[in-house]
Structures are given as structure tokens and as C-alpha cells.
Design an enzyme around this catalytic site. Sequence first.
Site, short mmCIF file in Angstrom:
data_model
loop_
_atom_site.label_atom_id
_atom_site.label_comp_id
_atom_site.label_asym_id
_atom_site.label_seq_id
_atom_site.Cartn_x
_atom_site.Cartn_y
_atom_site.Cartn_z
CG ASP A 142 5.10 -27.22 28.64
OD1 ASP A 142 6.34 -27.33 28.76
OD2 ASP A 142 4.37 -28.18 28.31
CD GLU A 190 13.26 -32.50 28.56
OE1 GLU A 190 12.44 -31.89 27.85
OE2 GLU A 190 13.25 -32.46 29.81
O1 KIV Z 1 9.10 -26.33 28.72
C1 KIV Z 1 10.31 -26.26 28.59
O2 KIV Z 1 11.02 -25.52 29.29
C2 KIV Z 1 10.94 -27.09 27.58
C3 KIV Z 1 12.43 -27.18 27.59
C4 KIV Z 1 12.80 -28.18 28.62
C5 KIV Z 1 12.99 -27.52 26.26
O3 KIV Z 1 10.27 -27.71 26.81
#
Ligand code: KIV
Length: 278
Positions: free
Chosen positions: A51, A189
Site C-alpha cells: 500500500d 519493519e
Molecule cells: O506497503 C509496503 O510497501 C510495505 C513494505 C514496507 C513492507 O508494507
Amino acid sequence: MSSQKQEAVKRISAPDIRARKGGEPIVCLTAYDAPTAALLDDHCDLLLVGDSVGMVVHGMPNTVGVTLEMMILHGQAVMRGSRRAMVVIDMPFGSYEGGKEQAYQNCARVMKETGAQGVKVESGPTVAETIAYLVQRGIPVMGHVGLRPQAVLTDGAFKAKGRTDEERLRVLSEAEATADAGAFAVVIEGVAEGLAREITLAIDKPTIGIGASSACDGQILVTPDMLGLFDWTPKFVRRYADLRGDIDRAVGAYAADVKARRFPAEVETYFSKKPVTP
Ligand code: KIV
């Protein structure tokens, strides 16, 4: 469609990723469109339609405004562009936190309309029950703990997590609950190396780190960040290219050629076969 026989390529699946726990590191990147997905496919085990698309493609300030329709559209493009990597679609803010049944309806729609192999949800304290419900109904789920971008409005900013003992224990227990609920992998994260290592040792599912050290079972980055498309990237990103510089130089050269009438040249021009009579 070409008359040539299409080579059948089996996509990497959730059980394949799950089986990589403690083995060869799992290579993941985000993808949002077909041509980029085609380039990433040969190198990656898993493509996440993150997202983050809201921020890096649509210029939104955070991921809160991303809709299910956006995720489906980008998911379809990534599926068309790739053929080997597992494709996982991020469930956007508001599409799964309302209860197990809401989550199931939306995840099932995403799976049907994109053909992807799994979904990702940010695993806050209440989401484990939903993950179990989805997995029991045939939806492969990847969790996401630590810094959870969809919580930016309650957190106040994108901040690394697990720096106090209380927060460390909370993130650890969320990761354990996510894994126990049946997630095939867990993104971690923005946490310190010690916590990433602790989680990776504690759970029997692969951990995929982003800003979470080399202690994880795999790594993911936001592709435009690692390709150098932006003038700023977080500390944990390594830039493997300078797309920003390359695009700036290319577009500058094009503009100069157009202004000087150097483009298009004869080689880039169509000519009629017969001389045109005025
Ligand atoms: O939305 C995204 O790109 C993510 C990554 C940071 C893992 O959730």
C-alpha cells in the site's frame, strides 16, 4: 497471443516461502505495475503490491487513503507482468480491521480479482484472530509487525519500534500471535537488530525485514527507494541505482533536442513511399 508454446512456470507459493525458514534468504521487493514486475520477477521470490503505492506512485502523504480498488488495479498489473514470483497484495487501511467477516469478504475479493497468491495485513493487537479466520478459509496471509505505517495517525509519525522494554515485549507478542494464527511469513519493519533476532528465533515462520537488520530470514525494500527515485530515503535503504539522476539527465537531453530541432531526426521519421505531389 503468440502461437509459440508458452513455457509453463510454476509460481512460488505460500508453502514454498514458509519452507524457507532459516534457509536461503528470501528476496522480496515491492511492485506496482506490469513492466517493473517483469523486470523484478527473475530476481525475487516474492513481489509485494504494497500500500506504499499510495505514497510512491500516487503522491499521498501516507497510506491511509489507499483504497481496495487501487490495490486490485495495481495487483492485476503486477500479476500480468510477473510469472514466477509469489505476488502478495497489501490490504489497505479500513479493509480488514472491522471484523473477521469484513476481512474475509475483502481478502476473497482481492484474491479472486487479482489472482495473487496471498495478502498482507498489519498485525496490530487484535488482528491475530482475523488472520486465523482467513487462513482457515484458504487465504494465505503475511503479517506485518513493528512499525506499522497504517497506524501513523495514532502514532503521530513513522517511528522505529521496540526501543523500550514495554514496546519490545508488545512487538514480540504480536509477532508470535501472528505466526501462531497461521501467517506464512511476517514482515518486521523498523525495529532494532536485537528485537528482529529475538522474533526470528521465537517464531517458526520466516521473518522478512525492512529496516530490521540482517537477522531476518529475508529482506524487502520499497523498489523506487532502492532504485534511487527520490531525493530522500530512510537510513536502512541502500540505493542500487540513481533513477532520479538518470531520468533528470534523460529528460533534460530530450528537452534540449526538441528545442534545438535535433529530435526527431530522419531516422525517427516516417516518409511516404511515393513522393507527395503538392
Ligand atoms: O506497503 C509496503 O510497501 C510495505 C513494505 C514496507 C513492507 O508494507
